[in-house]
Design an enzyme around this catalytic site. Structure first.
Site, PDB file in Angstrom:
ATOM      1  N   TYR A 194     -25.594  23.929  -0.776  1.00 42.20           N
ATOM      2  CA  TYR A 194     -24.254  24.131  -1.328  1.00 42.20           C
ATOM      3  C   TYR A 194     -24.244  25.227  -2.387  1.00 42.20           C
ATOM      4  O   TYR A 194     -23.357  26.093  -2.410  1.00 42.20           O
ATOM      5  CB  TYR A 194     -23.737  22.816  -1.916  1.00 42.20           C
ATOM      6  CG  TYR A 194     -22.337  22.904  -2.455  1.00 42.20           C
ATOM      7  CD1 TYR A 194     -21.245  22.990  -1.598  1.00 42.20           C
ATOM      8  CD2 TYR A 194     -22.090  22.898  -3.825  1.00 42.20           C
ATOM      9  CE1 TYR A 194     -19.947  23.073  -2.082  1.00 42.20           C
ATOM     10  CE2 TYR A 194     -20.801  22.980  -4.325  1.00 42.20           C
ATOM     11  CZ  TYR A 194     -19.736  23.070  -3.450  1.00 42.20           C
ATOM     12  OH  TYR A 194     -18.455  23.156  -3.941  1.00 42.20           O
ATOM     13  N   TYR A 246      -6.755  25.466  -5.979  1.00 40.69           N
ATOM     14  CA  TYR A 246      -7.023  24.323  -6.847  1.00 40.69           C
ATOM     15  C   TYR A 246      -5.726  23.538  -7.082  1.00 40.69           C
ATOM     16  O   TYR A 246      -4.886  23.444  -6.190  1.00 40.69           O
ATOM     17  CB  TYR A 246      -7.690  24.771  -8.152  1.00 40.69           C
ATOM     18  CG  TYR A 246      -8.980  25.532  -7.946  1.00 40.69           C
ATOM     19  CD1 TYR A 246      -9.985  25.015  -7.130  1.00 40.69           C
ATOM     20  CD2 TYR A 246      -9.200  26.767  -8.543  1.00 40.69           C
ATOM     21  CE1 TYR A 246     -11.183  25.698  -6.934  1.00 40.69           C
ATOM     22  CE2 TYR A 246     -10.390  27.455  -8.363  1.00 40.69           C
ATOM     23  CZ  TYR A 246     -11.374  26.918  -7.550  1.00 40.69           C
ATOM     24  OH  TYR A 246     -12.542  27.607  -7.364  1.00 40.69           O
ATOM     25  N   VAL A 264     -14.289  30.504  -8.612  1.00 40.39           N
ATOM     26  CA  VAL A 264     -14.397  30.672 -10.062  1.00 40.39           C
ATOM     27  C   VAL A 264     -15.164  31.931 -10.464  1.00 40.39           C
ATOM     28  O   VAL A 264     -15.265  32.227 -11.653  1.00 40.39           O
ATOM     29  CB  VAL A 264     -15.023  29.429 -10.734  1.00 40.39           C
ATOM     30  CG1 VAL A 264     -14.113  28.231 -10.594  1.00 40.39           C
ATOM     31  CG2 VAL A 264     -16.412  29.149 -10.199  1.00 40.39           C
TER      32      VAL A 264
END
Length: 310
Positions: A194, A246, A264
């Site tokens: 990940y 988001y 981000v």
């Protein structure tokens, strides 16, 4: 879409968006991301055969971060099908921060509400076929190479290591999911994959090319072949619209109305259905984790060129 012949208007939009960057700050909870220049802003718009507009240093690379969630979702859907994916991940927006655990604890069954939050993305990454981290990551990179035509794309090891070493919250989410049989992998292997997927490094031009394929029903004009099946490209665009920005996704849908996904690191990938793909990089973020200048720039583009899907 004649953006390339309207450079004066584009320059005005970029200047206005650039002024918004001073109200944001770069992500610092991942140490390797804190080094980004908050004054950076770049844009690439791709229409299938060429870039029709660029601004800033579009060759500068940055990491995908949460934008990678869209791509691993496509892979999981191609690997195990809709029934397999959505038996373990839901389809609904949360209204909570992307790294929240609260909905896992308060909903039955305890599966993530969608693939765009961290818990859902961890579950989706767990579904990718492969016997090792290297094999799964290699398949993801090959997929990205095909989407972009750029075989040099790889992951940033420094960012991946930084993320892995500070992944306590994601590790907690992963263990919670394993306790409830949503994931089955070894948790450290899952976190390694990940964090490396999030650390895949691209440019605005790469993002614009990926967005174009998603927006145009999974088909590449350059290679004249379908890379993503039509029904999966539609699922991707739907999640980008409902959950891609988001917990600002609803407001973004009203103000911009383009299926988009942010990360981000400051990247935003916007896929105009049957239209151009847009890649933006602006690392100064708002409080919800979206590029503050990038959001403003997309809003201006959407209004001037009527890009909203609504």
């Amino acid at each position: 879409m004649e953006i390339c012949r309207d450079t004066e208007a584009l320059n005005i939009m970029i200047k206005e968006a650039y002024q918004q960057a001073k109200f944001g700050k770069v992500a610092d909870y991942i140490p390797a991301l804190s080094w980004a220049n908050p004054e950076t802003l770049s844009l690439a718009i791709y229409e299938g055969k060429s870039m029709i507009a660029t601004a800033g240093d579009t060759s500068e690379t940055f990491t995908l971060q949460s934008i990678s969630k869209v791509l691993t979702l496509a892979m999981a859907l191609m690997d195990i099908g809709e029934d397999g994916v959505f038996s373990r991940v839901g389809m609904e927006p949360t209204g909570d921060p992307f790294n929240s655990i609260i909905k896992l604890e308060t909903h039955t069954p305890s599966k993530p509400l969608n693939p765009m939050i961290n818990a859902g993305a961890l579950a989706v990454t767990d579904m990718i076929k492969g016997n090792t981290v290297e094999e799964k990551l290699g398949r993801l990179l090959a997929f990205i190479h095909e989407l972009t035509g750029n075989s040099a794309i790889t992951y940033n090891n420094e960012v991946a290591t930084s993320e892995f070493e500070t992944a306590d919250l994601n590790r907690s989410l992963a263990y919670f999911l394993k306790q409830h049989r949503v994931v089955s992998s070894d948790i450290e292997c899952l976190l390694e994959l990940y964090t490396k997927q999030c650390a895949v490094e691209v440019s605005c031009e790469d993002l614009a090319k990926i967005a174009f394929v998603i927006g145009n029903e999974g088909r590449s004009v350059e290679t004249d072949r379908t890379i993503i099946p039509l029904h999966i490209s539609r699922i991707m665009k739907t999640f980008m619209t409902t959950c891609g920005m988001y917990n600002a996704s609803g407001e973004f849908a009203i103000k911009v109305g383009i299926p988009s996904k942010s990360g981000v690191s400051g990247g935003i990938m916007a896929a105009v259905p049957h239209g151009p793909g847009i890649g933006i990089f602006g690392p100064a973020l708002d409080e919800k984790g979206n590029s503050i200048a990038g959001m403003k720039l997309l809003e201006s583009l959407a209004h001037r060129y009527d890009l909203s899907i609504f």
